[in-house]
Enzyme design. Sequence first.
Site, PDB file in Angstrom:
ATOM      1  N   GLY A   1      47.065 -13.923  12.031  1.00 46.08           N
ATOM      2  CA  GLY A   1      46.947 -14.676  10.773  1.00 46.08           C
ATOM      3  C   GLY A   1      45.606 -14.425  10.120  1.00 46.08           C
ATOM      4  O   GLY A   1      44.915 -13.454  10.448  1.00 46.08           O
ATOM      5  N   ASN A   2      45.238 -15.279   9.167  1.00 41.42           N
ATOM      6  CA  ASN A   2      43.912 -15.166   8.548  1.00 41.42           C
ATOM      7  C   ASN A   2      43.435 -16.575   8.181  1.00 41.42           C
ATOM      8  O   ASN A   2      44.158 -17.550   8.370  1.00 41.42           O
ATOM      9  CB  ASN A   2      43.943 -14.228   7.330  1.00 41.42           C
TER      10      ASN A   2
END
Length: 397
Positions: free
Chosen positions: A206-207
């Site tokens: 993810g981020n």
Amino acid sequence: MLKGKKILLGITGSIAAYKSAVLLRLLIKAGAEVKVIMTPSAHQFIAPLTLSTLSKNEVLSELVDNDSWANHVMLGRWADVMLIAPLSCNSLSKMAQGTCDNLLTAVYLSATCPVVVAPAMDEDMWLHNSTKENIKKIVSYGNAIIPVETGELASGLYGPGRMAEPENIVTWLNEFFEEKKQLTGKKILITAGPTHEAIDPVRFIGNHSSGKMGIALAEECIKRGATVTLVAGPVAEAIPAELNLIKVTSAAEMYDACVREFTNTDIAILSAAVADYTITDPSSSKIKKQENELVLSLEKTKDILKELGTQKKSTQFLVGFALETDNETENALKKLTAKNADMIVLNSLKDAGAGFGSATNKITIFDKMGNQTAFDVKSKKLVAADIINYVVKLSHV
Ligand code: CTP
């Protein structure tokens, strides 16, 4: 535009308070209903009798008056806007700190309506670092500032710090209320947040995107009368109820939702931080610890902005974002043409106050006419207003 609008006019202790009578008169003439709240020190600069006569309403200043409690919560809910003009240096500091020591600060802290302030102070006070910090703080809380004007000051000096002239405050309010209706009947598609690409049932790539910018854009569009569809990746932020929410997890799900919705969209704003790569073959069971290294195979995701840029009809308007750390302008311009967007909003992670998770942002807008406009650091709410103002101007909606 001001006809029938309910305005709560807050007056604080500044010499510019003498102009409040003219301001009040202009608001009443424009058809607004005005209730006045004064801080105790404002009484030294203008008589409540003048203001109650002009507003045809009792002037309020005490939290408790003759043993009865002034309902500050209801005042903040009654108004369409709370206008604090003039806002003194001291009251600005109280707003920044959340101090609640008089009726005006109590109403401010409980106001659910937008709050707009017109600061007034001497040049040196206006330019002091603590004033700058306080202004930044109250902007980050979502309040709007009517810029000070430059001219002769109470000290006799000449410089910035004068409260905006009453006529200019009225013009500012007119524009503010006009914006509310601009997007009535428009269908707007917004993407927000990160995407999560599954590695196995318990892990993902993810981020750090929080979705705050996309949600602020959605709120701004709703405020201006639009019908909003928000395609949101996994976000923890509260999402307004007045929109069509499509929750997705992966880049592929976000792509499908956007392509499906785009045919029925006038304006699409893609602010999500979509993963560029996904796991080629996610495991259906939890991957056990390996003896040595673990190699993951990644494949490219589909570019949603690029796809919508290909499908775009002449009646549709497409906005992309670019989050960059290097060669910002060059990369933003590349994205503008490569993805056939009408405008690109650039965030540079090098700028203080910009980027993931923060309450503020600093943007530069590049449009397909070749214009480039840089904005100051502002709360994401006000950045959203800047972006939507730009969209409205460029898309001729
Ligand atoms: N975007 C998208 N679909 C993707 C990747 C990005 O729609 N699969 C959109 C983003 O929502 C943003 C714009 O494209 O509006 C630019 O995203 P950004 O991550 O800055 O650029 P990339 O095109 O992914 O290029 P790079 O990562 O190399 O900078």
